[in-house]
Structures are given as C-alpha cells and as structure tokens.
Design a protein around this motif. Structure first.
Motif, PDB file in Angstrom:
ATOM      1  N   LEU A  20      40.925 109.035  69.483  1.00 30.49           N
ATOM      2  CA  LEU A  20      42.020 109.618  68.704  1.00 30.49           C
ATOM      3  C   LEU A  20      42.413 108.697  67.553  1.00 30.49           C
ATOM      4  CD1 LEU A  20      44.228 110.937  71.660  1.00 30.49           C
ATOM      5  CD2 LEU A  20      42.822 112.324  70.120  1.00 30.49           C
ATOM      6  N   LEU A  21      42.446 107.393  67.821  1.00 25.68           N
ATOM      7  CA  LEU A  21      42.790 106.436  66.768  1.00 25.68           C
ATOM      8  C   LEU A  21      41.697 106.363  65.710  1.00 25.68           C
ATOM      9  CD1 LEU A  21      44.309 103.543  68.925  1.00 25.68           C
ATOM     10  CD2 LEU A  21      45.535 105.307  67.625  1.00 25.68           C
ATOM     11  N   VAL A 308      48.002 108.955  76.493  1.00 23.38           N
ATOM     12  CA  VAL A 308      47.392 108.412  75.278  1.00 23.38           C
ATOM     13  C   VAL A 308      47.510 109.374  74.100  1.00 23.38           C
ATOM     14  CG1 VAL A 308      45.860 106.889  76.576  1.00 23.38           C
ATOM     15  CG2 VAL A 308      45.040 109.163  75.913  1.00 23.38           C
ATOM     16  N   ILE A 309      47.629 110.667  74.375  1.00 24.86           N
ATOM     17  CA  ILE A 309      47.882 111.612  73.278  1.00 24.86           C
ATOM     18  C   ILE A 309      49.259 111.330  72.676  1.00 24.86           C
ATOM     19  CG2 ILE A 309      48.291 114.035  72.722  1.00 24.86           C
ATOM     20  CD1 ILE A 309      46.191 114.703  74.936  1.00 24.86           C
ATOM     21  N   VAL A 310      50.265 111.142  73.542  1.00 29.72           N
ATOM     22  CA  VAL A 310      51.607 110.796  73.061  1.00 29.72           C
ATOM     23  C   VAL A 310      51.588 109.477  72.301  1.00 29.72           C
ATOM     24  CG1 VAL A 310      53.933 110.127  73.822  1.00 29.72           C
ATOM     25  CG2 VAL A 310      52.806 112.108  74.853  1.00 29.72           C
ATOM     26  N   ARG A 313      49.853 109.729  68.802  1.00 29.70           N
ATOM     27  CA  ARG A 313      50.753 110.358  67.830  1.00 29.70           C
ATOM     28  C   ARG A 313      51.806 109.366  67.350  1.00 29.70           C
ATOM     29  NH1 ARG A 313      51.889 116.014  71.116  1.00 29.70           N
ATOM     30  NH2 ARG A 313      49.888 117.042  70.689  1.00 29.70           N
ATOM     31  N   ALA A 314      52.318 108.544  68.259  1.00 29.15           N
ATOM     32  CA  ALA A 314      53.346 107.568  67.887  1.00 29.15           C
ATOM     33  C   ALA A 314      52.783 106.488  66.972  1.00 29.15           C
ATOM     34  CB  ALA A 314      53.933 106.948  69.155  1.00 29.15           C
ATOM     35  N   LEU A 315      51.575 106.033  67.254  1.00 24.57           N
ATOM     36  CA  LEU A 315      50.950 105.004  66.412  1.00 24.57           C
ATOM     37  C   LEU A 315      50.624 105.559  65.027  1.00 24.57           C
ATOM     38  CD1 LEU A 315      48.642 103.443  69.130  1.00 24.57           C
ATOM     39  CD2 LEU A 315      50.504 102.246  67.945  1.00 24.57           C
ATOM     40  N   PRO A 393      54.698 117.198  74.849  1.00 24.18           N
ATOM     41  CA  PRO A 393      55.838 117.108  73.927  1.00 24.18           C
ATOM     42  C   PRO A 393      55.366 117.025  72.487  1.00 24.18           C
ATOM     43  CG  PRO A 393      55.486 115.012  75.050  1.00 24.18           C
ATOM     44  CD  PRO A 393      54.585 116.013  75.711  1.00 24.18           C
ATOM     45  N   GLY A 394      56.175 117.533  71.585  1.00 21.96           N
ATOM     46  CA  GLY A 394      55.834 117.445  70.149  1.00 21.96           C
ATOM     47  C   GLY A 394      55.042 118.567  69.719  1.00 21.96           C
TER      48      GLY A 394
END
Length: 394
Positions: A20-21, A308-310, A313-315, A393-394
């Motif tokens: 994801l990153l 890790v999805i949450v 998204r935060a990073l 969430p989100g």
C-alpha cells in the motif's frame, strides 16, 4: 540505512502495508526473521472478508486470488443433529467471503514486493527497537551475519504475538487483556475433495468441528480437543471417524466426509488477547503483535489487514496534508474494530464449543442461542454482518 517506514515482520500485515505504501510512493523496508521458504509454507487461516478482498485487489494482489480463490455466500450451522444455512448476501446486502489461504496471499505479496517494491530482507532477526518515542526511531537487526541498524521516520511492528516490537512499549503504558480457552483445535490438511460447498460449523455434545477447504481437491478440517493434546495420539482413522460423528445430521443420515491421505496435522491453542495502546510514539503495532482472536470467527488475518489499511491511509494523509490527525487516532480507530471482532469471535467460540466443565444447563443455553440464530432473521443478520466484515472506517 534509512527509510520512511520500517516494517518488522514479513507476514500478510507487513507485506500488505509495504504494498500500500509503495503504491502511494512512500518508501519502506521489511525485515523478516524467517527465510522465504518458511514464510511461504506457513499454514494459517484462509477466510477473507469482503473488505480484505477489495483491499488486495486495489493493491494489485488480486489476480491469482480471483482466479483460484473460492467465493462463499454462506456457512452451514449444524447442531442438535439439525442444520441451518446462513445466507450472507441476503442478510448483508450482497457481501460474501473468499476462501483463499493466507499462504497464497503471502506468496502473491512477496512476489510483488520483490518485483518492484522496497527492500524485503529475509533471515533478518530484529533484536530491538530504540527511540520509539523520539523523532528518529531505529531498529537493530542481524542480517547475513552482521549487526545493522535501520533508522526510520516510523516503525511498524507486524511481528506477531511473540515478536519484539510489542516489548518496545513500556510496561507502564501498556495494558494487556487476555482469555485462554480450556480447549484447542486439532487441524488437518487432507488430500480429499470437500463434499460440501460452504464451511460447516458443528456444535456437538462430543465437541466442536469445522469443515473448510484449501482447494477443490484439498480439505481443511478441525476438531475440538483438550488443551495440550499430542497430534500423534490421533490416528487418521480416529480423526475421520470423529469428524463424521460430530457432523452427523438427521436430515441426511448417510452424509459422510470424503476421506483421503492426511498430509498435515497440528494442534492450535485458543486464546483471546489485546494489547493497548497500539501506538507508542512513532511505533505502531498491527495484526497479531497487538491482538489475537480464536479462529472460530475467521478474524485474525482480516483484523491485521484492517489495521494496516487504516495505518497506510494515515501515513499518506500525513505526507499529503501535513496532518498527524489520523496517525494520532490510529490506536483508537483500530481498537474499536478489534474489540468488536474479539466479541464476535468469543460469541462464536462459546456458542459452538463444549467446555469440559460446562453443565447440562449451559449446553441448553448454547442450543437456545443456535435456535435463535436459525429462527430469527435479525440474529442471523448480526452473525452474517460480523462474519463477512464490518465496513472499514473512512
């Protein structure tokens, strides 16, 4: 070596986070203490929630899953020699699950990471995390016989229940919640085609049983056994006979499992465990490093993916908007979902397993709860919504 995100652990959580990153243009390094062959052979659960399936597809890791995975639209409950099907799409507005082994998810993510991702170091034993509460944490590890240090902007511990990352959170700020169950699962892999289309969860006076699969030709089956059971005490014939007895139903008295060679056999302890908080300074915990669930609710891998999805998204938000709001909320955001999954897993486990010390009264309560799920669309929908996975969430 320096990187933006140092990831400890090359299991599904660490590898999905790295992917994801990478897709967002954020660099990372993954440190995995085992060799590649061990990681790709490690057998774990294989039920993917809808949100996990969607995340793997979006990350570019869904091609083989969509080709070889087995979509499931429900499960069957067997109890009191009766059976009842839980129809997921009808009860949840269209959601389902995918049977695709964690081993295969890991293989897919490793291949992607090695092809075009950041560094993925196998046989890299992490010795400790330093400065987690500073603006430049570091990870000490041994690779190819040399002690090395990886400095990071952020560290993520995806190294499991026994990993070192959790130990970097001081005991003075760490709270642990745990329940150990008085039984285990004896799990087998067998070269036998499943004679069932969907998973079967069985409550029996002899104990719990679960029928699932790894492929159209390989069955994965589980029996409740006492804690501390030695797999060698169970012959193949004894296992098959006990499975047939626990799955017996009056609706189809001739129903039997297809038998075949047992190629793997192991005993899995059952526990619930949560460590709070899931963040300390610039270090974040994800997956089994922060929480364990009994496998009855099929939540372990899916909780790790949600974490890790949450976090990804935060990073990304921190880089793009310059805001740490989502990073600051990471632990609370994840723990709300974690505790919901812990409760659902506890519900499924205590409803379906026979505690060695339980009374006839408690057995009747279990059957009453199963009757309620079978008779009430509302109770069935609650089970189906939790099993297929609540929205992220989100």
């Amino acid at each position: 070596m320096h990187t933006t995100v140092g990831i400890i652990g090359g299991g599904p959580a660490g590898l999905l986070l790295a992917r994801l990153l990478h897709n967002a243009g954020i660099d990372s390094v993954v440190l995995e203490r085992r060799d590649r062959g061990y990681v790709e052979r490690r057998q774990r659960a294989g039920i993917l929630e809808q949100a996990t399936v969607d995340a793997l597809r979006a990350a570019g890791a869904g091609e083989r899953m969509d080709r070889e995975g087995m979509p499931h639209d429900g499960i069957e409950l067997r109890f009191d020699r009766r059976s009842h099907r839980i129809d997921f799409p009808a009860l949840t507005g269209g959601r389902s699950v995918m049977v695709y082994a964690q081993t295969e998810v890991v293989k897919d993510l490793i291949a992607l990471q090695l092809a075009d991702g950041g560094p993925l170091l196998f046989d890299a034993e992490v010795r400790g995390v330093d400065g987690a509460d500073t603006d430049r944490p570091s990870v000490r590890y041994v690779h190819e016989g040399r002690e090395q240090t990886l400095t990071c902007d952020y560290v993520v511990g995806c190294d499991g229940f026994h990993g070192v990352a959790k130990g970097a959170v001081p005991e003075s700020v760490r709270t642990t919640y745990e329940r150990v169950y008085p039984y285990s699962w004896l799990g087998i892999l067998a070269e036998a085609p499943p004679v069932y289309d969907e998973l079967i969860y069985a409550h029996s006076r002899r104990g719990f049983a679960l029928a699932t699969m790894r492929s159209p030709s390989v069955s994965r089956l589980y029996l409740q056994v006492p804690g501390g059971t030695d797999p060698a005490d169970w012959s193949d014939e004894r296992i098959w006979d006990e499975l047939d007895a626990r799955f017996a139903t009056d609706a189809d008295p001739g129903w039997k499992l297809e038998r075949g060679p047992v190629t793997g056999k192991a005993v899995l302890p059952m526990r619930s465990h949560v460590t709070e908080p899931m963040r300390y300074g610039r270090m974040f915990l994800a997956g089994d490093a922060a929480h364990i669930v009994p496998p009855t609710g099929a939540k372990g891998l899916n909780l790790a993916a949600a974490d890790v999805i949450v976090l990804a998204r935060a990073l990304i938000n921190e880089r793009d908007a310059g805001s740490t709001e989502l990073l600051d909320a990471y632990s609370d955001t994840c723990l709300r979902r974690v505790w919901r999954a812990e409760h659902f897993s506890y519900f499924m486990t205590t409803m379906l397993h026979t505690d060695p010390a339980q009374s006839a009264f408690e057995t009747r309560l279990q059957l009453s709860q199963l009757d309620r799920v079978a008779a009430s669309p509302h109770a069935a929908a609650e089970l189906a919504e939790n099993y297929t996975g609540l929205p992220l969430p989100g």
